[in-house]
Motif scaffolding. Sequence first.
Motif, PDB file in Angstrom:
ATOM      1  N   PHE A  39       3.052  -5.469   1.610  1.00 46.76           N
ATOM      2  CA  PHE A  39       1.648  -5.115   0.837  1.00 46.76           C
ATOM      3  C   PHE A  39       1.360  -5.782  -0.344  1.00 46.76           C
ATOM      4  O   PHE A  39       2.547  -6.261  -1.063  1.00 46.76           O
ATOM      5  N   SER A  40       0.212  -6.214  -0.346  1.00 41.92           N
ATOM      6  CA  SER A  40      -0.240  -7.108  -1.534  1.00 41.92           C
ATOM      7  C   SER A  40      -1.498  -6.731  -1.960  1.00 41.92           C
ATOM      8  O   SER A  40      -2.253  -6.458  -1.147  1.00 41.92           O
ATOM      9  N   GLY A  41      -1.966  -7.043  -3.223  1.00 45.26           N
ATOM     10  CA  GLY A  41      -3.062  -6.742  -3.824  1.00 45.26           C
ATOM     11  C   GLY A  41      -3.226  -5.348  -4.602  1.00 45.26           C
ATOM     12  O   GLY A  41      -2.376  -4.532  -4.744  1.00 45.26           O
ATOM     13  N   PRO A  42      -4.297  -5.082  -5.120  1.00 46.00           N
ATOM     14  CA  PRO A  42      -4.508  -3.821  -5.799  1.00 46.00           C
ATOM     15  C   PRO A  42      -4.534  -2.584  -4.973  1.00 46.00           C
ATOM     16  O   PRO A  42      -4.611  -2.671  -3.827  1.00 46.00           O
ATOM     17  N   PRO A  43      -3.983  -1.399  -5.421  1.00 46.77           N
ATOM     18  CA  PRO A  43      -3.837  -0.296  -4.735  1.00 46.77           C
ATOM     19  C   PRO A  43      -5.137   0.215  -3.954  1.00 46.77           C
ATOM     20  O   PRO A  43      -5.035   1.051  -3.110  1.00 46.77           O
TER      21      PRO A  43
ATOM     22  N   ARG B 200      -0.674   8.143 -10.436  1.00 47.08           N
ATOM     23  CA  ARG B 200      -1.995   8.594 -10.102  1.00 47.08           C
ATOM     24  C   ARG B 200      -2.996   7.398 -10.312  1.00 47.08           C
ATOM     25  O   ARG B 200      -4.378   7.647  -9.722  1.00 47.08           O
ATOM     26  N   GLU B 201      -2.841   6.391 -10.352  1.00 49.49           N
ATOM     27  CA  GLU B 201      -3.716   5.160 -10.513  1.00 49.49           C
ATOM     28  C   GLU B 201      -3.610   4.420  -9.353  1.00 49.49           C
ATOM     29  O   GLU B 201      -3.991   3.099  -9.229  1.00 49.49           O
ATOM     30  N   HIS B 202      -2.984   4.991  -8.098  1.00 48.16           N
ATOM     31  CA  HIS B 202      -2.825   4.424  -6.853  1.00 48.16           C
ATOM     32  C   HIS B 202      -4.009   4.755  -5.985  1.00 48.16           C
ATOM     33  O   HIS B 202      -4.154   3.938  -5.157  1.00 48.16           O
ATOM     34  N   PHE B 203      -5.114   5.485  -6.503  1.00 43.90           N
ATOM     35  CA  PHE B 203      -6.059   5.640  -5.937  1.00 43.90           C
ATOM     36  C   PHE B 203      -6.196   6.258  -4.586  1.00 43.90           C
ATOM     37  O   PHE B 203      -7.163   5.979  -3.556  1.00 43.90           O
ATOM     38  N   GLU B 204      -5.203   6.907  -4.173  1.00 46.16           N
ATOM     39  CA  GLU B 204      -5.023   7.467  -2.666  1.00 46.16           C
ATOM     40  C   GLU B 204      -6.197   8.190  -2.146  1.00 46.16           C
ATOM     41  O   GLU B 204      -6.870   7.970  -1.226  1.00 46.16           O
TER      42      GLU B 204
END
Length: 716
Positions: free
Chosen positions: A127-131, A198-202
């Motif tokens: 994985f790469s990039g913002p969540p 919680r900042e992973h934006f699931e």
Amino acid sequence: MSMKPHFSHIGVCSCCGRREFLAGGFYLALGALLPRSLAHAADLLPNAAAGSLTSIGALTDTAKSPYAKLHMPDLGSVKWAGGLWGDRFDVCRSTMVPHLWTIFSDEKESHAWANYLIAAGLQQGKFSGPPFNDGDFLKWVEALAQIYAVTKDPAIDAQLDRIVDVVGKAQRDDGYLHTQTIIAQRQGDKAVKEFANREHFETYNMGHLMTAACVHYRATGKTTMLALARKAADYIEHLCQTVPADLARNAICPSHYMGVVELYRVTREPRYLALAKNLIEIRSLVTKEDGSDQNQDSVPFREQTGALGHAVRANYLYAGAADVYAESGDASLLKTVQTISDDVSGRKLYITGMTGALYDGASPDGSADHAAIKPVAQAYGRDYQLPNLTAYNESCATVGYALWMWRMFEVTGDARYADLLEQTLFNGVLPAISLEGTHYFYTNPLRKLNDFNWPLRWSRTRQPNIKASFCCPPNVVRTIAEAHNYIYSLSPNVLWVNLYGASELDTSWPDGSRIKLRQETDYPWSGTIRFTIAEAPSNPVTLKLRIPGWLHNGAAKLTVNGQVVDGKLNPGTYFDLNRPWHAGDFVELNFDFSPVLIEANPLVEETADQVTVKNGPIVYCLESNDLPEGVRLSDVAVSPELSKIHFTLQREKIANTEVVTLTMPALQINRAAWQPGELYREASAAEPKNINLKLLPYFAWGNRGDTEMSVWLPVR
């Protein structure tokens, strides 16, 4: 803590041979948690056959929403027919949407598509990039589906099929979709858990899956992506039932509020309406220690009276709450979002329709309890705190505000929300992307001076890529792709005209009565609008025409078949024309289009003793390219004799886009240049020099190089 439900195999479905699993009273079929009686798309969606449907539906389909005042026509019922928005749609179709694909599919530019391929087991890698890139990619899919709804291009349909197939393979069997977690788990990393941060934006990612899936279904009639969205919604429903406090804490940028409601509107599955209501209610479970205005959960939602905190997250929340009201009729929700909306439009909204003034704010701002104050990014500031040089105004916040204002209009029918939507579309959404469609703003200042070289986090020139956070480009592009859906609305025997722009409408009311018309206009460059009826129902129909709130002097004229219509056209309202209509009937509406000078409330310190120019709905600015030789932007002023200022209008092209520019008399303040480190000096008494200034629409600035710019001009 892992939130993954566990399942046990129980057998094979008797009607179709699918494997089914038991999970807490639910069955897993098509990979989704469903009651057994509703385990197949064909059971849930009328007219379903072999994974496709004949019905379509609207972008936000409130046709059956009991507390909505109106609803959109179906996707594909409205098309631009030239003009500014027609040009923007053409650029969106030919450049914006394809160009985003070149970025998303290039692993050096973005890893978003690669993440899906890796999670699907179709490609090796990490994985790469913002969540939140999963959701950003799905915004682009929504734009692609909207383009297909208008063009019916079979190549786009095939591309969508391929994308949906890969996203389906990437999604976990229980409905969870977040490639950052899924890739690690499928590669054997047992330490990686869902919702670890919680900042992973699931939930944000899964919410955009739902929204994109509804548009995809309505555009193509296929249930393939809808099945993935249902799996995601059922996963969230399971969390809401089993770990509601954890789910509430992880409602970051809650696109899933709007997504779940729209999924309910497609499927009419009562569980999704119940889930939408519960997503609001469980916010009260967030503890004081966990809550903050960064996520609008420092106090219970219904106790909030003003917009605070992270503007993107706030606007998504308010839009979602308005959606829930449209289905539930919970008056306390409507009161809350109305109160907050009044707070924004009366104290915290830029003249461009943008929100989120501050790079960094504090909340609760000014609290006597210093220990309670927490930092807030991308923040709504204090009342009247609207800086220009350092304006944050994230493009996603602007899109969120447009989504919110549309939903406020749907549930109230109040023209002021349509006015705010128009203000935001023209002056907030359009500036976020270059006129040729390949460069983007993340933040949107209202003033730019080269001497102010503080290292702000985001560029004040449009960028070809924003690798750290590529959320804004697809959000802006999907909004431009979908803007035509906002022009017209329907209610029983009523056709609402909300926005003006050259366009064609061909739609029907739920009873089958058909209306077909053409709108011819050069709006927003002039105020002459002509509607020609091509087909109409036999029964009388009310044509509701929005009289824009910006029409301050109320100068407007309305005729039907050449005959003047009696009645006052009050700005900020709708005017009703009720009569039988026949093919060939025509309506002409004329607004007085003349540039006006606008001032701000004196409590807005940053614009004290300054004015800006509006022509119709368009906000103008001064760009350094257009300054006379030897004149600095910081030395330009407007004469205090405002009533004597006259404007000359001229059509010209900027980056191959036709705009109307304005020329006005102004003053050059003759003063010496400021020296580095010079903070104060004796004021100059030199006489100013008369000059002429050319102003251009704010949305068109920054398309001719790295320039200085200002929306507001001082009065001297």
